[in-house]
Design a protein around this motif. Structure first.
Motif, mmCIF file in Angstrom:
data_model
loop_
_atom_site.group_PDB
_atom_site.id
_atom_site.type_symbol
_atom_site.label_atom_id
_atom_site.label_comp_id
_atom_site.label_asym_id
_atom_site.label_seq_id
_atom_site.Cartn_x
_atom_site.Cartn_y
_atom_site.Cartn_z
ATOM 1 N N VAL A 39 -2.185 2.467 -7.567
ATOM 2 C CA VAL A 39 -2.287 3.921 -7.423
ATOM 3 C C VAL A 39 -2.396 4.276 -5.951
ATOM 4 C CG1 VAL A 39 -3.760 5.915 -7.854
ATOM 5 C CG2 VAL A 39 -3.267 4.316 -9.696
ATOM 6 N N LEU A 40 -3.203 3.480 -5.250
ATOM 7 C CA LEU A 40 -3.381 3.723 -3.820
ATOM 8 C C LEU A 40 -2.047 3.590 -3.087
ATOM 9 C CD1 LEU A 40 -5.830 4.295 -1.995
ATOM 10 C CD2 LEU A 40 -5.729 1.886 -1.346
ATOM 11 N N LEU A 41 -1.326 2.489 -3.416
ATOM 12 C CA LEU A 41 -0.048 2.252 -2.749
ATOM 13 C C LEU A 41 0.925 3.391 -3.007
ATOM 14 C CD1 LEU A 41 0.606 -1.558 -3.297
ATOM 15 C CD2 LEU A 41 0.148 -0.370 -1.161
ATOM 16 N N LEU A 42 0.972 3.816 -4.284
ATOM 17 C CA LEU A 42 1.909 4.894 -4.630
ATOM 18 C C LEU A 42 1.527 6.173 -3.899
ATOM 19 C CD1 LEU A 42 2.476 4.333 -8.434
ATOM 20 C CD2 LEU A 42 4.107 4.060 -6.588
ATOM 21 N N THR A 43 0.225 6.425 -3.832
ATOM 22 C CA THR A 43 -0.225 7.629 -3.140
ATOM 23 C C THR A 43 0.141 7.559 -1.667
ATOM 24 O OG1 THR A 43 -2.055 7.644 -4.669
ATOM 25 C CG2 THR A 43 -2.197 9.144 -2.815
ATOM 26 N N ILE A 44 -0.087 6.378 -1.081
ATOM 27 C CA ILE A 44 0.237 6.223 0.340
ATOM 28 C C ILE A 44 1.729 6.404 0.553
ATOM 29 C CG2 ILE A 44 0.373 4.541 2.213
ATOM 30 C CD1 ILE A 44 -2.280 3.402 1.199
ATOM 31 N N SER A 45 2.499 5.763 -0.332
ATOM 32 C CA SER A 45 3.953 5.855 -0.219
ATOM 33 C C SER A 45 4.403 7.312 -0.299
ATOM 34 C CB SER A 45 4.587 5.026 -1.331
ATOM 35 O OG SER A 45 5.918 5.353 -1.505
ATOM 36 N N TYR A 46 3.792 8.028 -1.249
ATOM 37 C CA TYR A 46 4.133 9.434 -1.434
ATOM 38 C C TYR A 46 3.755 10.252 -0.202
ATOM 39 C CZ TYR A 46 3.517 14.195 -3.174
ATOM 40 O OH TYR A 46 3.554 15.545 -3.345
ATOM 41 N N ALA A 47 2.527 10.002 0.275
ATOM 42 C CA ALA A 47 2.056 10.765 1.427
ATOM 43 C C ALA A 47 2.908 10.463 2.652
ATOM 44 C CB ALA A 47 0.598 10.444 1.697
ATOM 45 N N ALA A 48 3.232 9.171 2.806
ATOM 46 C CA ALA A 48 4.034 8.784 3.970
ATOM 47 C C ALA A 48 5.390 9.472 3.930
ATOM 48 C CB ALA A 48 4.205 7.262 4.003
ATOM 49 N N ALA A 49 5.969 9.494 2.714
ATOM 50 C CA ALA A 49 7.280 10.137 2.591
ATOM 51 C C ALA A 49 7.177 11.618 2.899
ATOM 52 C CB ALA A 49 7.829 9.914 1.189
ATOM 53 N N ARG A 50 6.093 12.217 2.404
ATOM 54 C CA ARG A 50 5.914 13.651 2.653
ATOM 55 C C ARG A 50 5.759 13.940 4.138
ATOM 56 N NH1 ARG A 50 4.603 17.321 -1.509
ATOM 57 N NH2 ARG A 50 4.241 18.801 0.153
ATOM 58 N N LEU A 51 5.082 13.014 4.825
ATOM 59 C CA LEU A 51 4.892 13.214 6.260
ATOM 60 C C LEU A 51 6.179 12.942 7.017
ATOM 61 C CD1 LEU A 51 1.370 11.658 6.864
ATOM 62 C CD2 LEU A 51 2.024 14.063 6.891
ATOM 63 N N GLN A 52 6.928 11.946 6.517
ATOM 64 C CA GLN A 52 8.118 11.513 7.245
ATOM 65 C C GLN A 52 9.236 12.542 7.146
ATOM 66 O OE1 GLN A 52 8.160 8.840 9.168
ATOM 67 N NE2 GLN A 52 10.224 9.377 9.833
ATOM 68 N N ALA A 53 9.324 13.182 5.994
ATOM 69 C CA ALA A 53 10.473 14.067 5.744
ATOM 70 C C ALA A 53 10.658 15.146 6.821
ATOM 71 C CB ALA A 53 10.355 14.690 4.362
ATOM 72 N N PRO A 54 9.604 15.894 7.154
ATOM 73 C CA PRO A 54 9.812 16.916 8.193
ATOM 74 C C PRO A 54 10.150 16.319 9.537
ATOM 75 C CG PRO A 54 7.513 16.834 7.505
ATOM 76 C CD PRO A 54 8.267 15.940 6.599
ATOM 77 N N ARG A 55 9.606 15.116 9.796
ATOM 78 C CA ARG A 55 9.910 14.470 11.075
ATOM 79 C C ARG A 55 11.394 14.118 11.146
ATOM 80 N NH1 ARG A 55 5.857 9.748 11.623
ATOM 81 N NH2 ARG A 55 4.329 11.001 10.508
ATOM 82 N N ASP A 56 11.896 13.577 10.026
ATOM 83 C CA ASP A 56 13.329 13.242 9.991
ATOM 84 C C ASP A 56 14.165 14.486 10.166
ATOM 85 O OD1 ASP A 56 12.822 10.623 9.652
ATOM 86 O OD2 ASP A 56 13.040 10.623 7.470
ATOM 87 N N GLU A 57 13.737 15.541 9.455
ATOM 88 C CA GLU A 57 14.486 16.784 9.544
ATOM 89 C C GLU A 57 14.552 17.261 10.993
ATOM 90 O OE1 GLU A 57 13.152 20.015 6.955
ATOM 91 O OE2 GLU A 57 13.575 18.632 5.309
ATOM 92 N N LYS A 58 13.410 17.132 11.644
ATOM 93 C CA LYS A 58 13.320 17.585 13.018
ATOM 94 C C LYS A 58 14.255 16.769 13.908
ATOM 95 C CE LYS A 58 9.414 18.872 15.869
ATOM 96 N NZ LYS A 58 7.989 18.558 16.034
ATOM 97 N N THR A 59 14.230 15.448 13.702
ATOM 98 C CA THR A 59 15.099 14.575 14.502
ATOM 99 C C THR A 59 16.550 14.987 14.342
ATOM 100 O OG1 THR A 59 13.567 12.865 13.791
ATOM 101 C CG2 THR A 59 15.470 12.161 15.063
ATOM 102 N N VAL A 60 16.936 15.187 13.068
ATOM 103 C CA VAL A 60 18.337 15.541 12.818
ATOM 104 C C VAL A 60 18.669 16.887 13.444
ATOM 105 C CG1 VAL A 60 19.982 16.122 11.022
ATOM 106 C CG2 VAL A 60 18.502 14.145 10.737
#
Lengths: 280, 205, 316, 295
Positions: free
Chosen positions: D24-45
């Protein structure tokens, strides 16, 4: 060089000078009367804009042209109808094995050129309707690349055919015999001198030897080039309905330009500012 | 006493019978109305990404964000028979980007790099404009964002790319989450035999 | 006389002419439309237009099979609970149904969500639902009409999931149980109301807020997964919280079960009044040594704990 | 052997629970990381897209960025699927183990708690304060019987009250007392024998200080009440036919249902109920009373 819109002809509706479904072809005669092929009719507007004549055609007209002797040619699916200046049917050319949808018509001495959208090429006939040869399909693509579904060309004073090859973003020059003389144009989505989108220009008109008028789709605009392919002006871009495609274009003797809006079914008339830039 | 029990029994039986009748009746009504197997389908004539007459708007990507399966069950599909095989495909290239030295737009449109472009037929190595090109959408990468659909539609393109429900991925929700979100009611349930019909795109509105 | 004949002749000629003109019009019909898309022969190089991938949905007979399996599972549930009175078999059925209807079929189609479709289909003349959905919705109700909530017992995957995690049932005070049970009515009413609304309000909330379907699909919105997990953790201590306090289909089953002729009974003639069954029921469905059938979820725990017929009795 | 299995299952439950938590922890981390990463990627693009307007050479970088993002998404999806499957397996293992422990393990554990409760009880509970010891010497039989007879009269009708009084005093009917009754009143030995055997409230043999009632209701019966009775009698060395041990400390009675079948098998020691017993557990319960008793 700039153009201003001076007049709007026709429109969408049931009135006599309006079209109800389609407006596909434009032509201008020597007296600057405007011939418009739309619905299943040809309407003739005087240079002042008044509807002078109208007559029905056998099939929906996709192209209209006025020959030097004043006869009116109307390109239709599979045939060309020839009327006299008053709209009386004189002949109908049919070439069932060869001729498909006729989307443009041009003349040079002793020749009638018919743009065949089904065959993706230009068919050359003599004045009596005898088939002579094809132009533009002697290549690897077996014709023009026309995702628009229409072949369009203009013939200059020397009898050189300027044909749009929209898939290649070019205007190509051919002799009446079908030999490729050269081409101009390139793709560019930003520089107005280039042709944008997937397949432009859609329509071409030529006056004399020095002006090549083109229209593009998506976004629709009309432009004018000189004989060398240098952009002279963007005539208009924002007055047309954005969904226009295959806007027919014609130019008059004083350099005025007629563009058919295929959605609003209007004919926009533009004139160059300052009165120069007239026909050569 | 026994009289009472039988009376109660009879009442219960009557109530049960009435309920069975009501249930059976409504079931019968629904079965009479039913028309076989129905599946979710994108009505291309309604979808604003492919509907004609919609220009100068951002592509709607609700199909990507709303679907309940991880990568949306709605994907873009290229109907090859309608594709113009253009040299410069507005669904593949970002045609508003700068032109590079090869004369092509420098940017690709797909944010997921899901479209492949390759020349087909007899290839002319000298003039790339002299070739037809096939645009192949990678099913695995596509998430149905609709950018290419928006770019391909008339009058810019031929409208050969449309959004389609991948029935093998669709879990056939009672109420498709996308259809709930769709502002144009473009996701509809249709009989299975109509789901693959080529949708004739309606004109403006 | 003569003029008459001539008029007739003229009319006939006119008719013929009309047809002839028509025929000419037909002949003029243009039959070679413009192909904007290049064709195989135009492309050359022995190019073949690739087929467009058209993945078919599950075939219809498989969907019918689902319905048949559901009916069979309910039959087994009824037989196991009413005849065999065996918890072990119910447990096996529960695991099997969770596996098939839950994880394999990913929780769709279920009668709980069908409530919305059925209510729309019953009111909107232009809306039809497949026969399969109708069957899925009405079969459990019909079974309930005769035998009680056999569907809830081993067949419903949502129930099965909660059934299996139940470890240490706490006794929910009767009043609290009743009060929370009212939520179901609100949920049912709200779901039907929303389903019947026109477009902007229209919504199928039962499916949207299904807490467990995310587990079956191993995907879903994070908040729903967390809510589902919360329900499961709660379910360790409180028997089937979703079924008892939220499930809108449970309301329908409950109404229908009130009319049921048969159902779970606690050995009416030879019972001990020992109260073990009452204590063993995690759903508070046994009151005063009698089964409250509308609340009975066909889990057979009472039989298991019964000194007369459970494993205690068989051990002898 | 059983104990080690029990241990093992307990371990399995703990490990599974830990695995569930980790997943559960891993999935939560994975989810949170993806949520954090998405805007960063968007910004880069977005940034690259802005740059590419000036310089077309940035275009390949945008493409590479798109490729990278798509690959990362696909990879994350695959990883999450694996974690989810592990999570499902661990959760089912945990549920299975926990259920096993709750079912079999529970029975082993509960009596211990109850025993502790019971051991604490004698010191405080009033239930264990017993009436006078049997055969107590504080009053000779003669005087006691005479007093009783004076109270109730000498007629035959007084037999039952007299016997009740004697039973209340001695908690059984000693033969000496009965003899005295016969001598002092009109009541015959036959009448006494009849009454005392007819009413189950009368006992003819002495009673232990603590009464152990072993429930033989059906629930307890099937749960092994017989074994418990037998074990208690063996441990207390109660001879066959008797019900009280030699020290008169415990009397073992078999009784019908005491009304708490859920605790089967159940014994009641002086009114205190002890449930979910094993034979040894029952004996231990008695030991708890025996040890502090003969003061």
């Amino acid at each position: 060089m700039k153009y201003s819109q001076v007049r709007v002809l026709a429109g969408k509706g049931g009135a006599a000078d309006h079209f109800s479904e389609a407006l596909r072809g434009l032509a201008v005669d020597r007296r600057d009367s405007v011939y418009a092929a739309g619905d299943q009719e040809i309407k003739v507007f005087e240079s002042g804009g008044r509807l002078a004549r109208r007559w029905r055609t056998a099939m929906p007209g996709f192209a209209v042209a006025v020959a030097g002797d004043g006869r009116v040619f109307c390109g239709q699916p599979g045939q060309v109808e020839i009327f006299d200046g008053a709209g009386r049917l004189q002949a109908a050319w049919r070439d069932e094995q060869r001729l498909g949808l006729v989307t443009a018509i041009g003349f040079s001495t002793g020749n009638v050129f018919l743009a065949d959208a089904t065959g993706r090429c230009i068919r050359r006939y003599d004045g009596s309707g005898k088939y002579l040869n094809d132009i533009g399909n002697d290549n690897r693509m077996k014709g023009f690349l026309i995702p628009n579904g229409a072949v369009s060309f203009g013939v200059d004073a020397k009898g050189v055919i300027h044909s749009a090859n929209p898939g290649k973003h070019r205007v190509e020059r051919y002799t009446a015999g079908g030999a490729l003389l050269g081409h101009f144009g390139r793709f560019d989505g930003r520089d107005p001198a280039g042709f944008s989108g997937c397949c432009n220009p859609t329509n071409v008109a030529v006056t004399g030897g020095s002006r090549i008028w083109v229209t593009e789709k998506a976004g629709p605009r009309a432009k004018v080039y000189d004989a060398e392919g240098a952009l002279l002006a963007v005539i208009a871009s924002d007055v047309f309905d954005p969904n226009c495609k295959n806007m027919s274009i014609a130019a008059g003797s004083r350099g005025q330009v007629y563009v058919a809006d295929t959605v609003k079914l209007q004919i926009f008339v533009f004139e160059p500012l300052g009165g120069q830039g007239g026909a050569a | 006493m026994s009289d009472q029990t039988t009376r109660r029994g009879a009442l219960a039986r009557a109530a049960r019978g009435a309920a069975a009748l009501a249930l059976g009746g409504s079931a019968f009504y629904l079965v009479r109305k039913a028309d076989g197997q129905i599946v979710w389908n994108v009505d291309s004539a309604r979808c604003i990404n492919s509907r004609l007459g919609v220009t100068n708007v951002e592509a709607c990507n609700l199909c990507t964000t709303e679907c309940v399966v991880p990568l949306s069950a709605v994907r873009a599909v290229n109907e090859y028979s309608k594709c113009g095989r253009c040299y410069i495909c507005p669904a593949y290239f970002n045609i508003t980007s700068a032109v590079d030295e090869k004369g092509l737009p420098s940017e690709k449109l797909c944010p997921r790099d899901a479209i492949e472009r390759k020349p087909i037929g007899d290839i002319d190595p000298d003039d790339p404009a002299n070739n037809f090109y096939e645009y192949i959408i990678d099913e695995v990468k596509c998430d149905g964002c609709g950018k290419c659909v928006m770019a391909c539609k008339e009058p810019l393109g031929l409208g050969s790319i449309v959004l389609r429900v991948r029935h093998s991925l669709c879990v056939d929700c009672n109420r498709c989450a996308i259809s709930t979100a769709c502002p144009k009611d473009a996701i509809l349930q249709v009989p299975i035999e109509k789901a693959f019909d080529h949708v004739q795109l309606g004109s403006h509105d | 006389m003569k003029s008459r004949a001539s008029t007739l002749l003229a009319a006939a000629a006119g008719l013929i002419l009309l047809f002839a003109v028509n025929a000419a019009g037909q002949a003029m019909q243009y039959e070679r439309p413009v192909q904007a898309a290049p064709q195989e022969e135009g492309i050359g190089g022995s190019y073949k237009t690739p087929a467009v991938q058209k993945p078919q949905p599950r075939s219809y007979w498989l969907e019918v099979l689902d319905v048949v399996l559901m009916a069979v599972a309910m039959g087994i549930s009824v037989w196991v609970v009413l005849r065999r009175r065996s918890r072990k078999w119910v447990l096996a059925l529960t695991v099997a149904c969770l596996g098939y209807f839950g994880f394999y079929r990913e929780g769709c189609i279920c009668p709980i969500g069908s409530i919305q479709n059925v209510s729309v289909a019953l009111t909107d003349p232009g809306y039809a639902i497949p026969i399969v959905v109708t069957a899925v919705f009405f079969l459990p109700l019909l079974v309930a009409l005769f035998f009680g909530r056999a569907f809830c017992g081993g067949v419903c995957p949502l129930g099965a999931l909660q059934e299996l995690v139940l470890l240490k049932p706490l006794r929910v005070p009767r009043r609290l149980d009743r009060a929370l049970g009212l939520l179901r009515y609100a949920y049912l009413g709200g779901a039907v109301w929303l389903a019947l609304q026109p477009f902007p309000v229209h919504d199928f909330i039962i499916c949207r807020f299904d807490p467990f379907v995310g587990f079956f699909r191993m995907a879903g919105f994070a908040h729903m997964l967390y809510i589902g997990a919360a329900f499961l953790v709660l379910g360790i201590f409180v028997g089937r919280p979703y079924c008892r306090f939220l499930c809108p289909y449970g309301v329908l089953l409950e109404w229908v079960t009130r009319l049921a002729g048969r159902g779970v009974s606690i050995t009416p003639d030879k019972e001990l009044d020992c109260g073990l069954c009452q204590e063993s029921c995690p759903y508070g469905a046994i009151e005063k040594m009698r089964v409250v059938r509308p609340k009975c979820l066909y889990c057979a725990r009472c039989f298991e704990s019964c000194p007369r017929e459970g494993p205690l009795a068989r051990k002898r | 052997m059983n104990q080690t299995l029990h241990q093992r299952v307990r371990w399995a439950a703990w490990i599974a629970a830990a695995a569930v938590a980790v997943c559960v922890l891993l999935l939560t981390i994975s989810y949170a990381a993806a949520r954090l990463q998405a805007p960063r990627d968007e910004k880069t693009v977005a940034e690259l897209k802005r740059k590419v307007r000036e310089d077309a050479s940035f275009a390949p970088r945008i493409e590479a960025e798109h490729k990278r993002i798509t690959a990362a998404l696909q990879q994350r999806r695959k990883r999450d699927d694996v974690i989810a499957i592990v999570l499902l397996l661990a959760a089912s293992l945990f549920v299975a183990a926990a259920k096993w422990l709750a079912a079999c393990g529970g029975r082993r554990q509960l009596p211990m708690d109850r025993l502790v409760q019971l051991k604490a009880a004698p010191r405080q509970g009033p239930a264990l304060t017993l009436p006078a010891a049997p055969g107590g010497a504080e009053e000779p039989h003669q005087a006691f019987v005479e007093r009783i007879v004076e109270q109730h009269g000498r007629s035959r009708e007084a037999a039952i009250p007299i016997l009740q009084a004697i039973q209340a005093h001695y908690r059984y009917l000693p033969d000496e007392a009965l003899k005295l009754v016969c001598e002092l009143t009109e009541i015959t030995p036959a009448q006494i024998a009849g009454s005392s055997s007819f009413y189950s409230q009368f006992r003819r043999s002495p009673r232990g200080r603590h009464v152990v009632r072993v429930c033989h209701g059906t629930a307890c019966h099937v749960a092994g009440a017989r074994l418990i009775t037998d074990e208690l009698r063996r441990r207390l060395e109660i001879p066959g036919g008797a019900d009280t041990d030699a020290q008169r400390l415990f009397t073992v009675d078999e009784v019908a249902c005491v009304g708490c079948c859920s605790l089967a098998p159940v014994i009641m020691v002086d009114g205190q109920t002890v449930g979910k017993l094993t034979p040894t557990g029952a004996c231990d319960a008695l030991d708890g009373i025996r040890s502090p008793s003969p003061a």
